[in-house]
Design a protein around this motif. Structure first.
Motif, PDB file in Angstrom:
ATOM      1  N   PHE A  81      10.847   3.654 -10.418  1.00  0.00           N
ATOM      2  CA  PHE A  81       9.663   3.771 -10.162  1.00  0.00           C
ATOM      3  C   PHE A  81       9.088   4.719  -9.272  1.00  0.00           C
ATOM      4  O   PHE A  81       8.498   3.781  -8.505  1.00  0.00           O
ATOM      5  CB  PHE A  81       8.736   1.799 -10.571  1.00  0.00           C
ATOM      6  CG  PHE A  81       8.747   1.485 -11.948  1.00  0.00           C
ATOM      7  CD1 PHE A  81       7.815   2.121 -12.982  1.00  0.00           C
ATOM      8  CD2 PHE A  81       9.424   0.568 -12.279  1.00  0.00           C
ATOM      9  CE1 PHE A  81       8.007   1.432 -14.049  1.00  0.00           C
ATOM     10  CE2 PHE A  81       9.914   0.090 -13.219  1.00  0.00           C
ATOM     11  CZ  PHE A  81       9.261   0.356 -14.801  1.00  0.00           C
ATOM     12  N   THR A  83       9.468   7.017 -13.501  1.00  0.00           N
ATOM     13  CA  THR A  83       7.495   7.023 -13.032  1.00  0.00           C
ATOM     14  C   THR A  83       7.518   8.069 -12.536  1.00  0.00           C
ATOM     15  O   THR A  83       8.949   8.190 -10.939  1.00  0.00           O
ATOM     16  CB  THR A  83       6.692   6.193 -13.323  1.00  0.00           C
ATOM     17  OG1 THR A  83       7.100   5.658 -11.798  1.00  0.00           O
ATOM     18  CG2 THR A  83       7.002   5.014 -14.421  1.00  0.00           C
ATOM     19  N   ASP A  88       0.337  -3.390 -12.150  1.00  0.00           N
ATOM     20  CA  ASP A  88       1.215  -2.784 -10.804  1.00  0.00           C
ATOM     21  C   ASP A  88       2.368  -2.869 -11.692  1.00  0.00           C
ATOM     22  O   ASP A  88       3.122  -3.810 -13.227  1.00  0.00           O
ATOM     23  CB  ASP A  88       1.921  -4.273 -10.110  1.00  0.00           C
ATOM     24  CG  ASP A  88       2.876  -3.547  -9.573  1.00  0.00           C
ATOM     25  OD1 ASP A  88       4.124  -3.241  -9.723  1.00  0.00           O
ATOM     26  OD2 ASP A  88       2.738  -3.642  -8.003  1.00  0.00           O
ATOM     27  N   ILE A  89       2.985  -1.555 -12.338  1.00  0.00           N
ATOM     28  CA  ILE A  89       3.545  -0.884 -13.058  1.00  0.00           C
ATOM     29  C   ILE A  89       4.860  -1.854 -13.499  1.00  0.00           C
ATOM     30  O   ILE A  89       5.940  -2.694 -13.958  1.00  0.00           O
ATOM     31  CB  ILE A  89       3.839  -0.396 -13.803  1.00  0.00           C
ATOM     32  CG1 ILE A  89       2.324   0.938 -13.703  1.00  0.00           C
ATOM     33  CG2 ILE A  89       4.665   0.345 -14.910  1.00  0.00           C
ATOM     34  CD1 ILE A  89       1.969   2.338 -14.254  1.00  0.00           C
ATOM     35  N   LEU A  90       5.664  -1.663 -11.669  1.00  0.00           N
ATOM     36  CA  LEU A  90       7.115  -1.532 -11.557  1.00  0.00           C
ATOM     37  C   LEU A  90       7.047  -3.710 -11.549  1.00  0.00           C
ATOM     38  O   LEU A  90       7.532  -4.468 -12.525  1.00  0.00           O
ATOM     39  CB  LEU A  90       7.332  -1.715  -9.662  1.00  0.00           C
ATOM     40  CG  LEU A  90       8.427  -2.239  -9.208  1.00  0.00           C
ATOM     41  CD1 LEU A  90       9.663  -2.035  -9.777  1.00  0.00           C
ATOM     42  CD2 LEU A  90       8.408  -2.248  -7.561  1.00  0.00           C
ATOM     43  N   LYS A  99       8.700  -6.765   0.205  1.00  0.00           N
ATOM     44  CA  LYS A  99       7.922  -6.639  -1.428  1.00  0.00           C
ATOM     45  C   LYS A  99       8.811  -6.618  -2.276  1.00  0.00           C
ATOM     46  O   LYS A  99       9.202  -6.817  -3.934  1.00  0.00           O
ATOM     47  CB  LYS A  99       7.469  -4.490  -1.135  1.00  0.00           C
ATOM     48  CG  LYS A  99       6.848  -3.681  -2.000  1.00  0.00           C
ATOM     49  CD  LYS A  99       6.437  -2.571  -2.164  1.00  0.00           C
ATOM     50  CE  LYS A  99       5.534  -3.252  -1.121  1.00  0.00           C
ATOM     51  NZ  LYS A  99       5.223  -1.704  -0.600  1.00  0.00           N
ATOM     52  N   LYS A 136       7.347  -8.103  -6.146  1.00  0.00           N
ATOM     53  CA  LYS A 136       7.290  -8.135  -6.820  1.00  0.00           C
ATOM     54  C   LYS A 136       8.688  -8.531  -8.198  1.00  0.00           C
ATOM     55  O   LYS A 136       9.283  -7.788  -9.240  1.00  0.00           O
ATOM     56  CB  LYS A 136       7.503  -6.267  -7.190  1.00  0.00           C
ATOM     57  CG  LYS A 136       6.292  -5.723  -6.222  1.00  0.00           C
ATOM     58  CD  LYS A 136       5.713  -4.475  -6.868  1.00  0.00           C
ATOM     59  CE  LYS A 136       4.672  -3.960  -5.877  1.00  0.00           C
ATOM     60  NZ  LYS A 136       4.064  -3.082  -5.964  1.00  0.00           N
ATOM     61  N   GLY A 193      12.001   0.313  -7.370  1.00  0.00           N
ATOM     62  CA  GLY A 193      10.694   0.149  -6.605  1.00  0.00           C
ATOM     63  C   GLY A 193      10.725   1.773  -5.871  1.00  0.00           C
ATOM     64  O   GLY A 193      12.133   1.795  -5.230  1.00  0.00           O
ATOM     65  N   PHE A 194       9.912   1.772  -5.238  1.00  0.00           N
ATOM     66  CA  PHE A 194       9.780   2.475  -3.940  1.00  0.00           C
ATOM     67  C   PHE A 194       8.851   1.902  -2.911  1.00  0.00           C
ATOM     68  O   PHE A 194       8.110   0.819  -3.471  1.00  0.00           O
ATOM     69  CB  PHE A 194       8.933   3.850  -4.205  1.00  0.00           C
ATOM     70  CG  PHE A 194      10.405   4.937  -4.601  1.00  0.00           C
ATOM     71  CD1 PHE A 194      11.191   4.723  -6.187  1.00  0.00           C
ATOM     72  CD2 PHE A 194      10.870   5.452  -3.533  1.00  0.00           C
ATOM     73  CE1 PHE A 194      11.958   5.738  -6.479  1.00  0.00           C
ATOM     74  CE2 PHE A 194      11.346   6.206  -3.761  1.00  0.00           C
ATOM     75  CZ  PHE A 194      12.606   6.345  -5.167  1.00  0.00           C
ATOM     76  N   ALA A 240       6.531   6.539  -8.932  1.00  0.00           N
ATOM     77  CA  ALA A 240       5.456   6.966  -9.413  1.00  0.00           C
ATOM     78  C   ALA A 240       4.411   6.307  -7.546  1.00  0.00           C
ATOM     79  O   ALA A 240       4.210   5.337  -7.499  1.00  0.00           O
ATOM     80  CB  ALA A 240       4.863   6.482 -10.454  1.00  0.00           C
ATOM     81  N   VAL A 250       1.202   4.982  -7.643  1.00  0.00           N
ATOM     82  CA  VAL A 250       0.131   4.749  -8.422  1.00  0.00           C
ATOM     83  C   VAL A 250      -0.791   3.661  -8.005  1.00  0.00           C
ATOM     84  O   VAL A 250      -1.786   3.647  -6.412  1.00  0.00           O
ATOM     85  CB  VAL A 250       0.992   3.592  -9.588  1.00  0.00           C
ATOM     86  CG1 VAL A 250      -0.050   3.010 -10.537  1.00  0.00           C
ATOM     87  CG2 VAL A 250       2.107   3.655 -10.314  1.00  0.00           C
ATOM     88  N   ALA A 251      -2.110   4.694  -8.089  1.00  0.00           N
ATOM     89  CA  ALA A 251      -3.977   4.075  -7.747  1.00  0.00           C
ATOM     90  C   ALA A 251      -3.615   1.807  -7.934  1.00  0.00           C
ATOM     91  O   ALA A 251      -3.247   1.873  -9.029  1.00  0.00           O
ATOM     92  CB  ALA A 251      -4.622   4.371  -8.847  1.00  0.00           C
ATOM     93  N   ASP A 252      -4.229   1.852  -6.593  1.00  0.00           N
ATOM     94  CA  ASP A 252      -3.830   0.701  -7.014  1.00  0.00           C
ATOM     95  C   ASP A 252      -5.566   0.077  -7.551  1.00  0.00           C
ATOM     96  O   ASP A 252      -5.604  -1.412  -8.426  1.00  0.00           O
ATOM     97  CB  ASP A 252      -4.109  -0.502  -5.506  1.00  0.00           C
ATOM     98  CG  ASP A 252      -2.429  -0.284  -4.392  1.00  0.00           C
ATOM     99  OD1 ASP A 252      -1.390  -0.167  -5.605  1.00  0.00           O
ATOM    100  OD2 ASP A 252      -2.651   0.397  -3.115  1.00  0.00           O
TER     101      ASP A 252
HETATM  102  O1  C5P Z   1       1.968  -2.556  -3.784  1.00  0.00           O
HETATM  103  P1  C5P Z   1       2.842  -0.952  -3.635  1.00  0.00           P
HETATM  104  O2  C5P Z   1       2.031   0.030  -4.089  1.00  0.00           O
HETATM  105  O3  C5P Z   1       3.334  -0.468  -2.646  1.00  0.00           O
HETATM  106  O4  C5P Z   1       4.127  -0.915  -4.152  1.00  0.00           O
HETATM  107  C1  C5P Z   1       4.788   0.623  -4.653  1.00  0.00           C
HETATM  108  C2  C5P Z   1       5.658   0.352  -5.914  1.00  0.00           C
HETATM  109  O5  C5P Z   1       5.437   0.524  -6.784  1.00  0.00           O
HETATM  110  C3  C5P Z   1       6.321   1.470  -6.764  1.00  0.00           C
HETATM  111  O6  C5P Z   1       7.755   1.965  -6.241  1.00  0.00           O
HETATM  112  C4  C5P Z   1       5.286   2.119  -7.359  1.00  0.00           C
HETATM  113  O7  C5P Z   1       5.894   3.679  -8.357  1.00  0.00           O
HETATM  114  C5  C5P Z   1       5.056   0.402  -8.464  1.00  0.00           C
HETATM  115  N1  C5P Z   1       3.861   0.914  -8.414  1.00  0.00           N
HETATM  116  C6  C5P Z   1       3.554   0.838 -10.266  1.00  0.00           C
HETATM  117  N2  C5P Z   1       1.933   0.136 -10.311  1.00  0.00           N
HETATM  118  C7  C5P Z   1       1.330  -0.113  -9.343  1.00  0.00           C
HETATM  119  C8  C5P Z   1       1.511   0.208  -8.143  1.00  0.00           C
HETATM  120  C9  C5P Z   1       2.540   0.472  -7.611  1.00  0.00           C
HETATM  121  O8  C5P Z   1       4.541   0.697 -10.364  1.00  0.00           O
HETATM  122  N3  C5P Z   1       0.272  -0.170 -10.067  1.00  0.00           N
END
Ligand code: C5P
Length: 398
Positions: A270, A192, A305-307, A338, A342, A323-324, A272, A274-276
């Motif tokens: 992952f 992503t 949370d996709i990850l 994290k 996760k 993840g990042f 991306a 991603v908007a929380d």
């Molecule tokens: O919690 P945070 O946003 O810091 O986590 C970052 C990691 O989680 C990244 O790898 C990001 O791509 C993934 N992520 C996700 N889905 C979300 C938020 C973050 O996959 N809604």
């Protein structure tokens, strides 16, 4: 590994062309066949006779040579090999390749080929560092062209720096790697990348500043190692790499759906941003000022949370989930937490505090957190970070 392989070797006009004579010998020693092609300028540095004598093959030089066209047309010539190698590749030939020009036999073959292309650049340091050449190199990498070198060192022109053609053993190793198809051949990886856009109404959205650069480099590096990559990208500012399956999405929920549709996979990365949150009360029509002076109130809902969702799959979870973590302080401690929270295998953590210049920049300094511990890499270009990470992924999946 080279026995029985055929290499179309394009020699362009640089002093490093003399090294190609040795390259041909080493390739033939290993059982490979070499079909040499020369540009006009290359003939100033090595003779066609030396090339054909060492290759034991006719040297191809002209686009409009009727005998050659009768024997083997240029389209056929471009495809008769297992790999196309350009050594040395001058700044001019790289520019022509990046621009898709075909005004001589070498550039025409490079445009017509359906085979992998490996390039060994050689030029003056300033020419290599010139933004135009760097743009061309980036374009070619994006097109899936592999590079070996250039190396840093003394140059024939008396200057010092990057621009020397890679040495013959390095080029041989790169040829072997290119022909082997890469350690990730047969592996499927989902990546992503980019930001997500979360609508407020049909014309407005909430976004973030992610360019998608790091995720794009990672997808490209994985594809370069032979992986089948599904690249799920939000609206990024950098173009997606070539040679991957691109799935464009806008919102976090669409991104999750696209990732789930892309599974099963051997690994998932992952990258991306991603908007929380998304706007829970997004309007179906454009929101208007109603004359009361009251501003609309936006309500937010948490995005999936996709990850964490993929890392927590009880069935069909990719073997390696990466993840990042972009942090502004206590990077390692937050990243470790994290990783646990996760349930992913690795976290690539970086410090994005403004002083580092990493956010939106070309470089990155990361710490890789795995079950074995934390490993901090030196500050590298985002492409180099991607290359290292892809290599580690290949080792983990081996
Ligand atoms: O919690 P945070 O946003 O810091 O986590 C970052 C990691 O989680 C990244 O790898 C990001 O791509 C993934 N992520 C996700 N889905 C979300 C938020 C973050 O996959 N809604």
């Amino acid at each position: 590994m080279l026995a029985g392989k055929r290499i179309l070797l394009i020699v362009s006009g640089g002093i490093a062309a003399y090294k190609v004579l040795d390259l041909i010998r080493r390739l033939r020693e290993r059982g490979a066949g070499v079909i040499p092609v020369m540009t006009r300028a290359a003939e100033q540095f090595v003779t066609p006779l030396s090339l054909s004598a060492l290759a034991g093959e006719k040297v191809y030089r002209d686009l409009f040579d009727l005998t050659d066209e009768a024997e083997m047309g240029h389209i056929q010539l471009s495809r008769a090999a297992d790999l196309v190698v350009v050594a040395p590749a001058t700044a001019n030939l790289l520019a022509k390749m990046a621009g898709g020009q075909a005004d001589d036999l070498a550039s025409t073959l490079l445009l017509a080929t359906d085979k992998a292309v490996l390039v060994a650049p050689a030029m003056n340091v300033r020419m290599w560092q010139h933004p135009a050449t760097q743009r061309n190199v980036a374009t070619l990498r994006g097109d899936g062209v592999a590079f070996v070198g250039p190396n840093e060192g003394d140059m024939a022109c008396g200057e010092y720096g990057p621009g020397r053609m890679a040495e013959v053993p390095e080029i041989l190793a790169a040829i072997e790697a290119a022909l082997a198809g890469g350690p990730l051949r047969g592996r499927r990886v989902v990546v992503t990348s980019g930001p997500t856009h979360e609508p407020i109404d049909p014309v407005r959205y909430i976004a973030n500043r992610s360019s998608g650069a790091q995720g794009t480099s990672i997808a490209r590096a994985l594809a370069g190692l032979g992986a089948e990559v599904v690249f799920v990208t939000g609206p990024a500012t950098v173009p997606p790499p070539a040679g991957v399956e691109v799935v464009r999405v806008e919102t976090a929920r669409e991104m999750l759906e696209a990732v789930q549709a892309a599974l099963p996979a051997d690994a998932a990365v992952f990258a991306a941003a991603v908007a929380d949150w998304r706007v829970a009360n997004a309007a179906g029509q454009k929101m208007k000022k109603d004359g009361t002076g009251l501003a609309p109130a936006l309500e937010f809902a948490e995005n999936p949370d996709i990850l964490a969702t993929v890392a927590g799959m009880s069935e069909g979870r990719p073997r390696l989930v990466v993840g990042f973590a972009a942090e502004t302080h206590d990077v390692e401690a937050h990243a470790r937490a994290k990783r646990d929270r996760k349930a992913c295998d690795w976290i690539v953590a970086n410090d994005v505090s403004p002083a580092t210049g990493i956010m939106g920049g070309a470089e990155n300094e990361v710490t890789l957190i795995t079950a074995e511990g934390a490993e901090t890499w030196p500050r590298l270009s985002k492409d180099e970070v991607a290359g290292r990470l892809a290599q580690r992924i290949a080792e983990a999946l081996a």
